[in-house]
Design an enzyme around this catalytic site. Sequence first.
Site, short mmCIF file in Angstrom:
data_model
loop_
_atom_site.label_atom_id
_atom_site.label_comp_id
_atom_site.label_asym_id
_atom_site.label_seq_id
_atom_site.Cartn_x
_atom_site.Cartn_y
_atom_site.Cartn_z
N SER A 273 0.83 -1.22 0.00
CA SER A 273 0.00 0.00 0.00
C SER A 273 0.86 1.26 0.00
O SER A 273 0.61 2.19 -0.79
CB SER A 273 -0.97 0.00 1.18
OG SER A 273 -0.30 -0.25 2.39
N HIS A 303 -1.93 -8.91 1.91
CA HIS A 303 -1.64 -7.64 2.61
C HIS A 303 -2.80 -7.37 3.58
O HIS A 303 -3.10 -8.20 4.44
CB HIS A 303 -1.42 -6.56 1.55
CG HIS A 303 -0.88 -5.25 2.05
ND1 HIS A 303 -0.30 -5.08 3.27
CD2 HIS A 303 -0.85 -4.01 1.47
CE1 HIS A 303 0.08 -3.82 3.43
NE2 HIS A 303 -0.26 -3.15 2.35
N HIS A 349 5.73 -12.80 7.44
CA HIS A 349 5.93 -11.41 7.02
C HIS A 349 7.11 -11.33 6.07
O HIS A 349 8.05 -12.12 6.19
CB HIS A 349 6.16 -10.50 8.23
CG HIS A 349 5.91 -9.06 7.92
ND1 HIS A 349 6.89 -8.23 7.43
CD2 HIS A 349 4.78 -8.32 7.99
CE1 HIS A 349 6.36 -7.03 7.24
NE2 HIS A 349 5.08 -7.06 7.56
N ARG A 358 2.84 -4.99 16.71
CA ARG A 358 1.44 -4.57 16.55
C ARG A 358 0.51 -5.69 17.02
O ARG A 358 -0.59 -5.44 17.48
CB ARG A 358 1.15 -4.21 15.07
CG ARG A 358 2.03 -3.07 14.55
CD ARG A 358 1.87 -2.87 13.06
NE ARG A 358 2.25 -4.05 12.30
CZ ARG A 358 2.13 -4.18 10.97
NH1 ARG A 358 1.60 -3.19 10.26
NH2 ARG A 358 2.52 -5.27 10.36
N ASP A 404 -2.38 -8.67 11.54
CA ASP A 404 -3.72 -9.10 11.17
C ASP A 404 -4.24 -10.30 11.95
O ASP A 404 -5.42 -10.59 11.94
CB ASP A 404 -3.76 -9.42 9.66
CG ASP A 404 -3.40 -8.20 8.83
OD1 ASP A 404 -3.97 -7.13 9.11
OD2 ASP A 404 -2.55 -8.31 7.93
N ARG A 430 -4.10 3.44 7.43
CA ARG A 430 -2.94 3.47 6.53
C ARG A 430 -2.82 4.81 5.79
O ARG A 430 -1.74 5.21 5.34
CB ARG A 430 -3.02 2.28 5.57
CG ARG A 430 -1.84 1.96 4.67
CD ARG A 430 -0.48 2.02 5.32
NE ARG A 430 -0.22 1.10 6.43
CZ ARG A 430 0.43 -0.06 6.33
NH1 ARG A 430 0.89 -0.44 5.18
NH2 ARG A 430 0.66 -0.80 7.39
N ARG A 450 10.83 5.23 -11.69
CA ARG A 450 10.99 4.44 -12.92
C ARG A 450 12.22 3.54 -12.81
O ARG A 450 13.27 3.85 -13.37
CB ARG A 450 11.10 5.44 -14.09
CG ARG A 450 11.05 4.95 -15.54
CD ARG A 450 10.44 3.63 -15.74
NE ARG A 450 10.32 3.31 -17.15
CZ ARG A 450 10.82 2.20 -17.67
NH1 ARG A 450 11.50 1.35 -16.93
NH2 ARG A 450 10.62 1.93 -18.96
N1 CMX Z 1 1.26 -19.80 5.66
C1 CMX Z 1 1.68 -20.67 4.74
N2 CMX Z 1 2.77 -20.47 3.95
C2 CMX Z 1 3.46 -19.34 4.17
C3 CMX Z 1 3.09 -18.41 5.15
C4 CMX Z 1 1.92 -18.65 5.90
N3 CMX Z 1 1.47 -17.81 6.81
N4 CMX Z 1 3.96 -17.37 5.12
C5 CMX Z 1 4.85 -17.67 4.14
N5 CMX Z 1 4.54 -18.85 3.58
C6 CMX Z 1 5.18 -19.50 2.44
C7 CMX Z 1 5.08 -18.58 1.23
O1 CMX Z 1 3.80 -18.68 0.61
C8 CMX Z 1 6.21 -19.08 0.39
O2 CMX Z 1 5.79 -20.24 -0.27
P1 CMX Z 1 6.33 -20.62 -1.75
O3 CMX Z 1 7.80 -20.82 -1.60
O4 CMX Z 1 5.58 -21.85 -2.09
O5 CMX Z 1 5.99 -19.46 -2.62
C9 CMX Z 1 7.27 -19.45 1.43
O6 CMX Z 1 6.55 -19.64 2.66
C10 CMX Z 1 8.31 -18.37 1.64
O7 CMX Z 1 7.67 -17.15 1.91
P2 CMX Z 1 8.34 -16.05 2.84
O8 CMX Z 1 9.59 -15.60 2.17
O9 CMX Z 1 8.43 -16.49 4.23
O10 CMX Z 1 7.23 -14.90 2.84
P3 CMX Z 1 6.97 -13.76 1.74
O11 CMX Z 1 7.87 -12.62 2.05
O12 CMX Z 1 7.01 -14.30 0.37
O13 CMX Z 1 5.46 -13.40 2.05
C11 CMX Z 1 3.57 -12.92 3.37
C12 CMX Z 1 5.07 -12.68 3.18
C13 CMX Z 1 3.07 -11.98 4.47
C14 CMX Z 1 2.84 -12.59 2.07
C15 CMX Z 1 3.35 -14.40 3.79
O14 CMX Z 1 3.98 -14.65 5.02
C16 CMX Z 1 1.88 -14.78 3.87
O15 CMX Z 1 1.30 -15.12 2.84
N6 CMX Z 1 1.27 -14.71 5.09
C17 CMX Z 1 -0.18 -14.95 5.23
C18 CMX Z 1 -0.96 -13.74 4.75
C19 CMX Z 1 -0.83 -12.59 5.72
O16 CMX Z 1 -0.98 -12.75 6.93
N7 CMX Z 1 -0.58 -11.38 5.19
C20 CMX Z 1 -0.56 -10.16 6.01
C21 CMX Z 1 0.83 -9.54 6.14
C22 CMX Z 1 0.78 -8.26 6.93
C23 CMX Z 1 0.07 -7.17 6.17
O17 CMX Z 1 0.59 -6.72 5.13
O18 CMX Z 1 -1.04 -6.79 6.56
#
Ligand code: CMX
Length: 466
Positions: A273, A303, A349, A358, A404, A430, A450
Amino acid sequence: MSLLKVISRRTFLQAKNVLPSLACGMRNVSDSTNLKDVMADLVPIKQKEVQAFRKSHGTKVIGEVMVDQLYGGMRGIKGLVTETSVLDAEEGIRFRGHTIPDCQEKLPKAPGGSEPLPEGLFWLLMTGELPTQQQTDAVSKEWAARGAVPSHVAQMLNNFPSSLHPMSQFSAAITAMNSDSKFAQAYTDGVNKASYWEYAYEDAMDLCAKLTTVAATIYRNLYREGTSVCPIDVNLDWSGNFAAMLGYDDEMFKELMRLYLTIHSDHEGGNVSAHTVHLVGSALSDPYLSLAAGMNGLAGPLHGLANQEVLVWITKLQEQLGGEVSDAQLKEFIWNTLQSGQVVPGYGHAVLRKTDPRYTCQRQFALEHLPDDPLFKLVSQIYKVVPDTLLEHGKAKNPWPNVDAHSGVLLQYYGMTEMNYYTVLFGVSRALGTLSSLVWDRALGLPLERPKSMSTEGLMKLTGAK
Ligand code: CMX
């Protein structure tokens, strides 16, 4: 010397009469209750600081980029300047150098309250200085005075079908409010770019003021049979008014809103965001269009929508397993989520590697105000079981909860059970961080963003793979 140090030193010197010329020509930045006046004093100081820094260190190398980072969502690449907050992987967020507990202690409160006022945080994000109670109250009053929503936007919201997600309604309303953008008007009028920040500031103030009315209108249209939003009370703070507009008069819900709207405000510049608002703003799209774009990013399940997804997931868990759940049952449910290729919402995260502060402060709030709530107990049990399960699964780099994972249970406790709405609350908050950053983007004259992209073919040639 940092901006804060410059200000403190100047205030000190003025107090000692060492800088009479500065003192007589300028307001004491620490004393004025007018945020725009304070900003007008700070902007040239910061501009000079950045100019001098770039002159002396502009060509210093600060990192290297690996191929994997281009395919890996640019994690860890230092490519943005964001003044309002910095995220540390272990410690969590600092707003202008202040941790969340620090903000809870030092930011002004509502009468009888103990949580920080988000208006005070906004002042801190904008200026880098902790505001006084008077400065914070002045922002509350200004936002209350600017809160009216254009009639075409109210009408548009009333005409949306109830099937349209609250975040889509929120983003559409923000876009449509750009009919009132002072920045867009100033640009059309050919205003000098040196004063862009002033118009961005006006839009930021208007937006913060109006977002709560927009959000409350969406809530009442969808979940309260379209009953009208009560008028803004100029003697009430922003969150107090928001709670009243939503239809909640419990004092603790107001306190929860103050905490909620403070902690969701900013998370440095690279999150979806914040980065989107910054990127779109760099095309000189006005703050309304920029914020709406950011809100569309916040609406993604990885997110901000994760706060909705957490409650959806917990509700499914309760439907499948009933009331009391054993740790073993919980673990099996988590495994099923993971095995079916879904994420456990609220955990993990992109930057953090510890429990999100948080999350911790919301847990603290729950321990104080709803320790026996069954849903809170379940959320606490999930906190015990998920990290080890994610570690065992072996993929997530961070097995700990993020913001969250905890917000929904608090909202449910006070009667806000409509989980589809939760991300709108995140969005209102936000706005504080992303809009303060946007004002500084224009003050510092940051150009059109860019970065260079490459094709796989090009990368292969560059690395000698082809
Ligand atoms: N559950 C299951 N798998 C997860 C996970 C979770 N909570 N968090 C990470 N992973 C997985 C990823 O999907 C990724 O899988 P692939 O290798 O198959 O693609 C792997 O672990 C590595 O990911 P990572 O490097 O640890 O995490 P990213 O930086 O790629 O992603 C995030 C971060 C937040 C998108 C991820 O942890 C996630 O999807 N969490 C659940 C959704 C969530 O709670 N989002 C809110 C974040 C806070 C916010 O912005 O509000």
